[in-house]
Design a protein around this motif. Structure first.
Motif, PDB file in Angstrom:
ATOM      1  N   VAL A 152      49.761  -7.426 -10.600  1.00  0.00           N
ATOM      2  CA  VAL A 152      50.291  -8.066 -11.451  1.00  0.00           C
ATOM      3  C   VAL A 152      50.063  -7.970 -12.812  1.00  0.00           C
ATOM      4  N   ILE A 153      48.449  -7.749 -12.908  1.00  0.00           N
ATOM      5  CA  ILE A 153      48.000  -7.802 -14.422  1.00  0.00           C
ATOM      6  C   ILE A 153      48.531  -6.310 -14.761  1.00  0.00           C
ATOM      7  N   ILE A 154      48.435  -5.355 -14.048  1.00  0.00           N
ATOM      8  CA  ILE A 154      49.021  -3.920 -14.863  1.00  0.00           C
ATOM      9  C   ILE A 154      50.267  -3.977 -15.243  1.00  0.00           C
ATOM     10  N   ALA A 155      51.286  -4.599 -14.152  1.00  0.00           N
ATOM     11  CA  ALA A 155      52.658  -4.855 -14.501  1.00  0.00           C
ATOM     12  C   ALA A 155      52.914  -5.726 -15.867  1.00  0.00           C
ATOM     13  N   TYR A 156      52.182  -6.558 -15.906  1.00  0.00           N
ATOM     14  CA  TYR A 156      52.414  -7.481 -16.931  1.00  0.00           C
ATOM     15  C   TYR A 156      52.033  -6.868 -18.349  1.00  0.00           C
ATOM     16  N   ILE A 157      50.921  -6.238 -18.382  1.00  0.00           N
ATOM     17  CA  ILE A 157      50.430  -5.551 -19.478  1.00  0.00           C
ATOM     18  C   ILE A 157      51.376  -4.273 -20.000  1.00  0.00           C
ATOM     19  N   TRP A 158      51.898  -3.704 -18.749  1.00  0.00           N
ATOM     20  CA  TRP A 158      52.846  -2.641 -19.130  1.00  0.00           C
ATOM     21  C   TRP A 158      54.183  -3.181 -19.753  1.00  0.00           C
ATOM     22  N   LEU A 159      54.560  -4.348 -19.073  1.00  0.00           N
ATOM     23  CA  LEU A 159      55.958  -4.875 -19.639  1.00  0.00           C
ATOM     24  C   LEU A 159      55.799  -5.524 -20.845  1.00  0.00           C
ATOM     25  N   VAL A 160      54.800  -5.904 -21.319  1.00  0.00           N
ATOM     26  CA  VAL A 160      54.273  -6.500 -22.777  1.00  0.00           C
ATOM     27  C   VAL A 160      54.054  -5.476 -23.621  1.00  0.00           C
ATOM     28  N   PHE A 161      53.391  -4.417 -23.384  1.00  0.00           N
ATOM     29  CA  PHE A 161      52.985  -3.460 -24.475  1.00  0.00           C
ATOM     30  C   PHE A 161      53.806  -2.362 -24.415  1.00  0.00           C
ATOM     31  N   PHE A 162      54.344  -2.018 -23.103  1.00  0.00           N
ATOM     32  CA  PHE A 162      55.062  -0.559 -22.957  1.00  0.00           C
ATOM     33  C   PHE A 162      56.512  -0.978 -22.520  1.00  0.00           C
ATOM     34  N   PRO A 163      57.415  -1.762 -22.975  1.00  0.00           N
ATOM     35  CA  PRO A 163      58.384  -2.211 -22.263  1.00  0.00           C
ATOM     36  C   PRO A 163      59.611  -1.042 -22.165  1.00  0.00           C
ATOM     37  N   PRO A 164      60.089  -0.960 -20.634  1.00  0.00           N
ATOM     38  CA  PRO A 164      61.229   0.118 -20.667  1.00  0.00           C
ATOM     39  C   PRO A 164      62.518   0.121 -21.392  1.00  0.00           C
ATOM     40  N   ILE A 165      62.595  -1.409 -21.671  1.00  0.00           N
ATOM     41  CA  ILE A 165      63.817  -1.830 -22.240  1.00  0.00           C
ATOM     42  C   ILE A 165      63.484  -2.350 -23.548  1.00  0.00           C
ATOM     43  N   GLY A 184      63.303  -5.294 -26.296  1.00  0.00           N
ATOM     44  CA  GLY A 184      63.268  -6.613 -26.045  1.00  0.00           C
ATOM     45  C   GLY A 184      62.759  -7.225 -24.837  1.00  0.00           C
ATOM     46  N   LEU A 185      62.588  -6.521 -23.862  1.00  0.00           N
ATOM     47  CA  LEU A 185      61.967  -6.999 -22.545  1.00  0.00           C
ATOM     48  C   LEU A 185      60.504  -7.689 -22.923  1.00  0.00           C
ATOM     49  N   ASP A 186      59.938  -7.018 -23.691  1.00  0.00           N
ATOM     50  CA  ASP A 186      58.447  -7.607 -24.012  1.00  0.00           C
ATOM     51  C   ASP A 186      58.600  -9.005 -24.411  1.00  0.00           C
ATOM     52  N   TRP A 187      59.602  -9.545 -25.272  1.00  0.00           N
ATOM     53  CA  TRP A 187      59.607 -10.929 -25.729  1.00  0.00           C
ATOM     54  C   TRP A 187      60.068 -11.583 -24.486  1.00  0.00           C
ATOM     55  N   LEU A 188      61.048 -11.132 -23.647  1.00  0.00           N
ATOM     56  CA  LEU A 188      61.560 -12.006 -22.633  1.00  0.00           C
ATOM     57  C   LEU A 188      60.241 -12.230 -21.613  1.00  0.00           C
ATOM     58  N   VAL A 189      59.407 -11.460 -21.332  1.00  0.00           N
ATOM     59  CA  VAL A 189      58.202 -11.557 -20.624  1.00  0.00           C
ATOM     60  C   VAL A 189      57.260 -12.586 -21.030  1.00  0.00           C
ATOM     61  N   ILE A 190      57.012 -12.592 -22.557  1.00  0.00           N
ATOM     62  CA  ILE A 190      56.187 -13.576 -23.110  1.00  0.00           C
ATOM     63  C   ILE A 190      56.762 -14.682 -22.918  1.00  0.00           C
ATOM     64  N   VAL A 201      56.635 -20.497 -20.732  1.00  0.00           N
ATOM     65  CA  VAL A 201      57.503 -21.286 -20.405  1.00  0.00           C
ATOM     66  C   VAL A 201      56.718 -21.833 -18.882  1.00  0.00           C
ATOM     67  N   VAL A 202      56.205 -20.681 -18.174  1.00  0.00           N
ATOM     68  CA  VAL A 202      55.637 -21.194 -16.900  1.00  0.00           C
ATOM     69  C   VAL A 202      54.279 -22.012 -17.175  1.00  0.00           C
ATOM     70  N   ILE A 203      53.347 -21.322 -18.165  1.00  0.00           N
ATOM     71  CA  ILE A 203      52.324 -22.180 -18.611  1.00  0.00           C
ATOM     72  C   ILE A 203      52.585 -23.412 -19.126  1.00  0.00           C
ATOM     73  N   ILE A 204      53.636 -23.777 -19.750  1.00  0.00           N
ATOM     74  CA  ILE A 204      53.941 -25.069 -20.469  1.00  0.00           C
ATOM     75  C   ILE A 204      54.355 -26.047 -19.311  1.00  0.00           C
ATOM     76  N   LEU A 205      55.143 -25.250 -18.137  1.00  0.00           N
ATOM     77  CA  LEU A 205      55.554 -26.262 -16.986  1.00  0.00           C
ATOM     78  C   LEU A 205      54.377 -26.715 -16.170  1.00  0.00           C
ATOM     79  N   VAL A 206      53.655 -25.702 -15.935  1.00  0.00           N
ATOM     80  CA  VAL A 206      52.447 -25.956 -15.139  1.00  0.00           C
ATOM     81  C   VAL A 206      51.461 -27.100 -15.691  1.00  0.00           C
ATOM     82  N   VAL A 207      51.175 -26.898 -17.060  1.00  0.00           N
ATOM     83  CA  VAL A 207      50.211 -27.646 -17.744  1.00  0.00           C
ATOM     84  C   VAL A 207      50.649 -29.228 -17.823  1.00  0.00           C
ATOM     85  N   PHE A 208      51.908 -29.211 -18.330  1.00  0.00           N
ATOM     86  CA  PHE A 208      52.588 -30.361 -18.687  1.00  0.00           C
ATOM     87  C   PHE A 208      52.978 -31.242 -17.381  1.00  0.00           C
TER      88      PHE A 208
END
Length: 111
Positions: A18-31, A33-39, A44-51
């Protein structure tokens, strides 16, 4: 014991993937705009969990009744101790009465 090690190893491998896939999708997106979607999804997940946790804590604090004051608890403990002391005294007097009756009965039988 072996199943615990297998589960632990599986979690470790999954986490690394998961760590490798996340780094790959954020820094080397195959599509594009996909990097911004992942971020955005990650945020959203972080905000949902914390709050969500904060909301749960707030709900718990709002719905839990306040504890009894210490003075009230001390009074209850003292009352219980007094009751126990009275019960012990009553048991002692009953034992003394029964032992007195037994000794007087044995004295009558001997006499």
């Amino acid at each position: 014991m072996a199943s615990d090690k297998a589960i632990g190893s599986g979690l470790l491998i999954l986490s690394i993937i998961v760590i490798i896939a996340y780094i790959w999708l954020v820094f080397f997106p195959p599509i594009a705009g996909l990097d911004w979607l992942v971020i955005k999804l990650t945020n959203v997940v972080i905000i949902l969990v914390v709050f969500g946790i904060l909301a749960w804590i707030g709900y718990t604090l709002a719905t839990t009744p306040p504890p009894k004051p210490i003075e009230e608890i001390e009074k209850e403990v003292e009352e219980e101790l007094k009751k126990l002391e009275k019960e012990k005294e009553e048991e002692k007097t009953e034992e003394e009465q029964t032992s007195t009756k037994e000794t007087s009965e044995t004295a009558k039988e001997e006499g």
